[in-house]
Design a protein around this motif. Sequence first.
Motif, PDB file in Angstrom:
ATOM      1  N   ASP A  54      10.963  37.304 -99.659  1.00  0.00           N
ATOM      2  CA  ASP A  54       9.577  37.481-100.114  1.00  0.00           C
ATOM      3  C   ASP A  54       8.663  37.980 -98.999  1.00  0.00           C
ATOM      4  O   ASP A  54       7.438  37.921 -99.115  1.00  0.00           O
ATOM      5  N   ASP A  55       9.268  38.470 -97.891  1.00  0.00           N
ATOM      6  CA  ASP A  55       8.538  39.018 -96.746  1.00  0.00           C
ATOM      7  C   ASP A  55       7.785  37.964 -95.936  1.00  0.00           C
ATOM      8  O   ASP A  55       6.924  38.310 -95.119  1.00  0.00           O
ATOM      9  N   THR A  56       8.084  36.703 -96.155  1.00  0.00           N
ATOM     10  CA  THR A  56       7.578  35.668 -95.258  1.00  0.00           C
ATOM     11  C   THR A  56       8.615  35.448 -94.159  1.00  0.00           C
ATOM     12  O   THR A  56       9.737  35.958 -94.228  1.00  0.00           O
ATOM     13  N   TRP A  57       8.228  34.685 -93.138  1.00  0.00           N
ATOM     14  CA  TRP A  57       9.094  34.484 -91.983  1.00  0.00           C
ATOM     15  C   TRP A  57       9.301  33.001 -91.708  1.00  0.00           C
ATOM     16  O   TRP A  57       8.409  32.188 -91.954  1.00  0.00           O
ATOM     17  N   LYS A  58      10.495  32.676 -91.201  1.00  0.00           N
ATOM     18  CA  LYS A  58      10.783  31.317 -90.758  1.00  0.00           C
ATOM     19  C   LYS A  58      11.620  31.367 -89.481  1.00  0.00           C
ATOM     20  O   LYS A  58      12.444  32.265 -89.300  1.00  0.00           O
ATOM     21  N   ALA A  59      11.404  30.379 -88.624  1.00  0.00           N
ATOM     22  CA  ALA A  59      12.196  30.270 -87.400  1.00  0.00           C
ATOM     23  C   ALA A  59      13.534  29.620 -87.721  1.00  0.00           C
ATOM     24  O   ALA A  59      13.630  28.781 -88.622  1.00  0.00           O
ATOM     25  N   PHE A  60      14.570  30.011 -86.976  1.00  0.00           N
ATOM     26  CA  PHE A  60      15.882  29.416 -87.219  1.00  0.00           C
ATOM     27  C   PHE A  60      16.652  29.104 -85.943  1.00  0.00           C
ATOM     28  O   PHE A  60      17.661  28.403 -85.980  1.00  0.00           O
ATOM     29  N   ASP A  61      16.182  29.589 -84.790  1.00  0.00           N
ATOM     30  CA  ASP A  61      16.925  29.346 -83.556  1.00  0.00           C
ATOM     31  C   ASP A  61      15.992  29.464 -82.365  1.00  0.00           C
ATOM     32  O   ASP A  61      14.908  30.060 -82.453  1.00  0.00           O
ATOM     33  N   LEU A  62      16.412  28.866 -81.265  1.00  0.00           N
ATOM     34  CA  LEU A  62      15.715  29.014 -79.995  1.00  0.00           C
ATOM     35  C   LEU A  62      16.735  29.378 -78.938  1.00  0.00           C
ATOM     36  O   LEU A  62      17.787  28.738 -78.835  1.00  0.00           O
ATOM     37  N   VAL A  63      16.434  30.416 -78.176  1.00  0.00           N
ATOM     38  CA  VAL A  63      17.276  30.811 -77.048  1.00  0.00           C
ATOM     39  C   VAL A  63      16.556  30.379 -75.779  1.00  0.00           C
ATOM     40  O   VAL A  63      15.447  30.833 -75.499  1.00  0.00           O
ATOM     41  N   VAL A  67       8.288  33.384 -75.042  1.00  0.00           N
ATOM     42  CA  VAL A  67       7.320  32.526 -74.362  1.00  0.00           C
ATOM     43  C   VAL A  67       7.906  32.050 -73.041  1.00  0.00           C
ATOM     44  O   VAL A  67       9.120  32.126 -72.818  1.00  0.00           O
ATOM     45  N   GLN A  68       7.030  31.570 -72.178  1.00  0.00           N
ATOM     46  CA  GLN A  68       7.451  30.938 -70.932  1.00  0.00           C
ATOM     47  C   GLN A  68       6.791  29.573 -70.817  1.00  0.00           C
ATOM     48  O   GLN A  68       5.593  29.436 -71.080  1.00  0.00           O
ATOM     49  N   ILE A  69       7.583  28.571 -70.440  1.00  0.00           N
ATOM     50  CA  ILE A  69       7.061  27.234 -70.190  1.00  0.00           C
ATOM     51  C   ILE A  69       6.759  27.126 -68.700  1.00  0.00           C
ATOM     52  O   ILE A  69       7.632  27.356 -67.861  1.00  0.00           O
ATOM     53  N   ILE A  70       5.520  26.775 -68.389  1.00  0.00           N
ATOM     54  CA  ILE A  70       5.094  26.687 -66.994  1.00  0.00           C
ATOM     55  C   ILE A  70       4.835  25.230 -66.638  1.00  0.00           C
ATOM     56  O   ILE A  70       4.008  24.563 -67.268  1.00  0.00           O
ATOM     57  N   GLU A  71       5.558  24.741 -65.643  1.00  0.00           N
ATOM     58  CA  GLU A  71       5.349  23.381 -65.157  1.00  0.00           C
ATOM     59  C   GLU A  71       5.281  23.412 -63.637  1.00  0.00           C
ATOM     60  O   GLU A  71       6.141  24.009 -62.979  1.00  0.00           O
ATOM     61  N   GLN A  72       4.252  22.793 -63.099  1.00  0.00           N
ATOM     62  CA  GLN A  72       4.019  22.840 -61.659  1.00  0.00           C
ATOM     63  C   GLN A  72       5.227  22.319 -60.886  1.00  0.00           C
ATOM     64  O   GLN A  72       5.792  21.276 -61.206  1.00  0.00           O
ATOM     65  N   GLY A  73       5.629  23.098 -59.881  1.00  0.00           N
ATOM     66  CA  GLY A  73       6.734  22.686 -59.030  1.00  0.00           C
ATOM     67  C   GLY A  73       8.104  23.062 -59.547  1.00  0.00           C
ATOM     68  O   GLY A  73       9.114  22.738 -58.913  1.00  0.00           O
ATOM     69  N   ARG A  74       8.146  23.746 -60.716  1.00  0.00           N
ATOM     70  CA  ARG A  74       9.429  24.153 -61.284  1.00  0.00           C
ATOM     71  C   ARG A  74       9.384  25.628 -61.670  1.00  0.00           C
ATOM     72  O   ARG A  74       8.316  26.144 -62.003  1.00  0.00           O
ATOM     73  N   PRO A  75      10.536  26.305 -61.656  1.00  0.00           N
ATOM     74  CA  PRO A  75      10.563  27.702 -62.109  1.00  0.00           C
ATOM     75  C   PRO A  75      10.215  27.778 -63.595  1.00  0.00           C
ATOM     76  O   PRO A  75      10.517  26.844 -64.351  1.00  0.00           O
ATOM     77  N   PRO A  76       9.581  28.861 -64.046  1.00  0.00           N
ATOM     78  CA  PRO A  76       9.270  29.011 -65.475  1.00  0.00           C
ATOM     79  C   PRO A  76      10.543  28.992 -66.320  1.00  0.00           C
ATOM     80  O   PRO A  76      11.596  29.471 -65.899  1.00  0.00           O
ATOM     81  N   ILE A  77      10.449  28.424 -67.515  1.00  0.00           N
ATOM     82  CA  ILE A  77      11.564  28.411 -68.459  1.00  0.00           C
ATOM     83  C   ILE A  77      11.315  29.505 -69.491  1.00  0.00           C
ATOM     84  O   ILE A  77      10.290  29.502 -70.178  1.00  0.00           O
ATOM     85  N   LYS A  78      12.234  30.446 -69.596  1.00  0.00           N
ATOM     86  CA  LYS A  78      12.087  31.551 -70.537  1.00  0.00           C
ATOM     87  C   LYS A  78      12.724  31.183 -71.877  1.00  0.00           C
ATOM     88  O   LYS A  78      13.871  30.763 -71.933  1.00  0.00           O
ATOM     89  N   LEU A  79      11.942  31.356 -72.943  1.00  0.00           N
ATOM     90  CA  LEU A  79      12.396  31.000 -74.284  1.00  0.00           C
ATOM     91  C   LEU A  79      12.197  32.159 -75.245  1.00  0.00           C
ATOM     92  O   LEU A  79      11.294  32.976 -75.070  1.00  0.00           O
ATOM     93  N   GLN A  80      13.039  32.191 -76.260  1.00  0.00           N
ATOM     94  CA  GLN A  80      12.875  33.126 -77.369  1.00  0.00           C
ATOM     95  C   GLN A  80      13.017  32.357 -78.673  1.00  0.00           C
ATOM     96  O   GLN A  80      14.074  31.790 -78.946  1.00  0.00           O
ATOM     97  N   PHE A  81      11.940  32.307 -79.446  1.00  0.00           N
ATOM     98  CA  PHE A  81      12.031  31.758 -80.791  1.00  0.00           C
ATOM     99  C   PHE A  81      12.557  32.862 -81.699  1.00  0.00           C
ATOM    100  O   PHE A  81      11.937  33.922 -81.813  1.00  0.00           O
TER     101      PHE A  81
END
Length: 218
Positions: free
Chosen positions: A162-171, A141-155
């Motif tokens: 059981d083939d379900t998914w959960k988040a564990f980190d953010l880059v 994802v990218q965080i967009i805020e006016q007047g600032r460069p986009p922030i690039k993120l990876q969840f």
Amino acid sequence: MMKYLWKVLLVSWVMSISTMARAAESDVNVTDPYVMVETVANNTFARFHQDIDTIKRDPDHLKVIVSQELMPYIDYKYASYKVMGTYLRQSTPEQRERFSEAFKNYLIATYAQAFTEYTNQAVEFAPAKSFAQEKMVDVNVQIIEQGRPPIKLQFRVRRLKDDTWKAFDLVAEGVSLLSSKGAEISNLIRQNGIDSVIEELENHISSHISLESQGTKR
């Protein structure tokens, strides 16, 4: 830097539908990591606006929102073990359980405080990719805020048995929050011992949420 990145983590979750229609609360499909992240964001955002008056009266209500809307989809035990690093094997089962629970509650308090930074920034999701054969995926994802460069993120999201998914980190901008926190925790354990670190995390939990940043608004 670390404090800023931790703020980015929760703000990213709650902002993630600000570029889309504000969908009604819906069930979370935990078998699709991309859909899961977006749906959790939708539900959290809706809950935030639904409870805004309660939040203004009692900012600690943000902890309730985080506990109910975010934490069921975060693999906090896996994350806590990763943070402990090499000290995991040196700890007793009781210490691991205490650390895991303290780390979960630490995340709740940290995310709840970060929630106050929300000021209607926009978020752009990258297209989903095939994940049928994957054990871990990155939701970009990218965080967009006016007047600032986009922030690039990876969840970072992992497939469970059981083939379900959960988040564990953010880059965030190439920096893993899990790795950064792991380095900090490992240093504290080396200096003071794991029991002292657990107590420090537990003390953080008791702190109240402050709205002084004025970010929390309708």
